[in-house]
Motif scaffolding. Structure first.
Motif, mmCIF file in Angstrom:
data_model
loop_
_atom_site.group_PDB
_atom_site.id
_atom_site.type_symbol
_atom_site.label_atom_id
_atom_site.label_comp_id
_atom_site.label_asym_id
_atom_site.label_seq_id
_atom_site.Cartn_x
_atom_site.Cartn_y
_atom_site.Cartn_z
ATOM 1 N N HIS A 88 0.838 -1.212 0.000
ATOM 2 C CA HIS A 88 0.000 0.000 0.000
ATOM 3 C C HIS A 88 0.867 1.255 0.000
ATOM 4 O O HIS A 88 0.608 2.192 -0.760
ATOM 5 C CB HIS A 88 -0.942 0.007 1.210
ATOM 6 N N LEU A 89 1.897 1.280 0.838
ATOM 7 C CA LEU A 89 2.768 2.456 0.900
ATOM 8 C C LEU A 89 3.502 2.677 -0.418
ATOM 9 O O LEU A 89 3.664 3.818 -0.859
ATOM 10 C CB LEU A 89 3.751 2.323 2.061
ATOM 11 N N LYS A 90 3.918 1.592 -1.056
ATOM 12 C CA LYS A 90 4.580 1.704 -2.358
ATOM 13 C C LYS A 90 3.614 2.294 -3.394
ATOM 14 O O LYS A 90 3.972 3.223 -4.132
ATOM 15 C CB LYS A 90 5.069 0.331 -2.826
ATOM 16 N N ALA A 91 2.390 1.779 -3.418
ATOM 17 C CA ALA A 91 1.388 2.305 -4.353
ATOM 18 C C ALA A 91 1.050 3.754 -4.023
ATOM 19 O O ALA A 91 0.859 4.575 -4.921
ATOM 20 C CB ALA A 91 0.129 1.438 -4.304
ATOM 21 N N LEU A 92 1.002 4.083 -2.740
ATOM 22 C CA LEU A 92 0.719 5.456 -2.312
ATOM 23 C C LEU A 92 1.799 6.410 -2.809
ATOM 24 O O LEU A 92 1.501 7.484 -3.338
ATOM 25 C CB LEU A 92 0.624 5.503 -0.781
ATOM 26 N N LEU A 93 3.061 6.015 -2.666
ATOM 27 C CA LEU A 93 4.168 6.860 -3.122
ATOM 28 C C LEU A 93 4.160 7.036 -4.642
ATOM 29 O O LEU A 93 4.638 8.042 -5.159
ATOM 30 C CB LEU A 93 5.500 6.277 -2.659
ATOM 31 N N GLN A 94 3.608 6.050 -5.340
ATOM 32 C CA GLN A 94 3.510 6.127 -6.795
ATOM 33 C C GLN A 94 2.216 6.809 -7.246
ATOM 34 O O GLN A 94 1.977 6.958 -8.439
ATOM 35 C CB GLN A 94 3.582 4.718 -7.392
ATOM 36 N N GLY A 95 1.373 7.190 -6.277
ATOM 37 C CA GLY A 95 0.108 7.836 -6.611
ATOM 38 C C GLY A 95 -0.916 6.886 -7.182
ATOM 39 O O GLY A 95 -1.834 7.303 -7.888
#
Length: 183
Positions: A88-95
């Protein structure tokens, strides 16, 4: 009455229940209690203590509700494992984080952290009333540090709710009032 036309299809409701009444009352009662103790009530005085004990009791009740409550109130529904949180955090950082009906993994971690800080605040506040710790500066400083940390965490939590509301075009503050979100 639900306006089915707003959802895009007659069979799909415009909103669905997500957060039950207990979760919403818990949330806004904790907000009110923390605001009162942080900004209106004098620390160490009886009203501050009463509000602190009330918030501690709310946290205890919410912990129980996290195991026996409705679907989205249960910890098993929203507390992520490490891999889920990392993804989730990875996807969040990628928008590209997905919209979630209940709490997203980052919000779940924040909720747990907020409840933990509230619990320790309650314990340290209670300890300051005991003869064994009367006047212990380290305890009073710890309590104050936790209160300051809580205020910072609340600001992050509120900012994240506003940002997620904008990103997903969904008013999360309103959802925490009504208990409903779009499907």
């Amino acid at each position: 009455m639900v306006d089915a036309s707003a959802a895009g299809s007659p069979a799909e409701p415009a909103t669905v229940p997500v957060w039950d009444r207990f979760v919403r009352v818990f949330h806004w009662s904790v907000v009110a209690g923390c605001a009162a103790n942080s900004f209106a009530l004098e620390g160490g005085k009886l009203p501050h203590e009463i509000v602190g004990y009330a918030v501690a009791a709310l946290v205890a009740a919410r912990l129980v509700w996290g195991f026996v409550g409705t679907r989205h109130a249960r910890f098993v529904d929203f507390v992520p494992g490490p891999a889920t949180l990392a993804a989730h955090l990875k996807a969040l950082l990628q928008g590209r984080e997905p919209r979630t009906r209940g709490h997203n993994p980052a919000a779940a971690v924040m909720i747990l952290a907020l409840m933990a800080v509230l619990a320790v605040l309650g314990v340290t506040g209670w300890m300051t009333t005991l003869d064994a710790f009367w006047g212990a500066e380290w305890l009073e400083e710890t309590h104050e540090l936790l209160a300051d940390a809580l205020q910072l965490m609340v600001l992050v939590h509120a900012a994240a709710a506003v940002l997620e509301s904008l990103r997903h075009r969904e008013n999360l503050v309103l959802a925490m009032i009504t208990g409903r979100k779009r499907p």
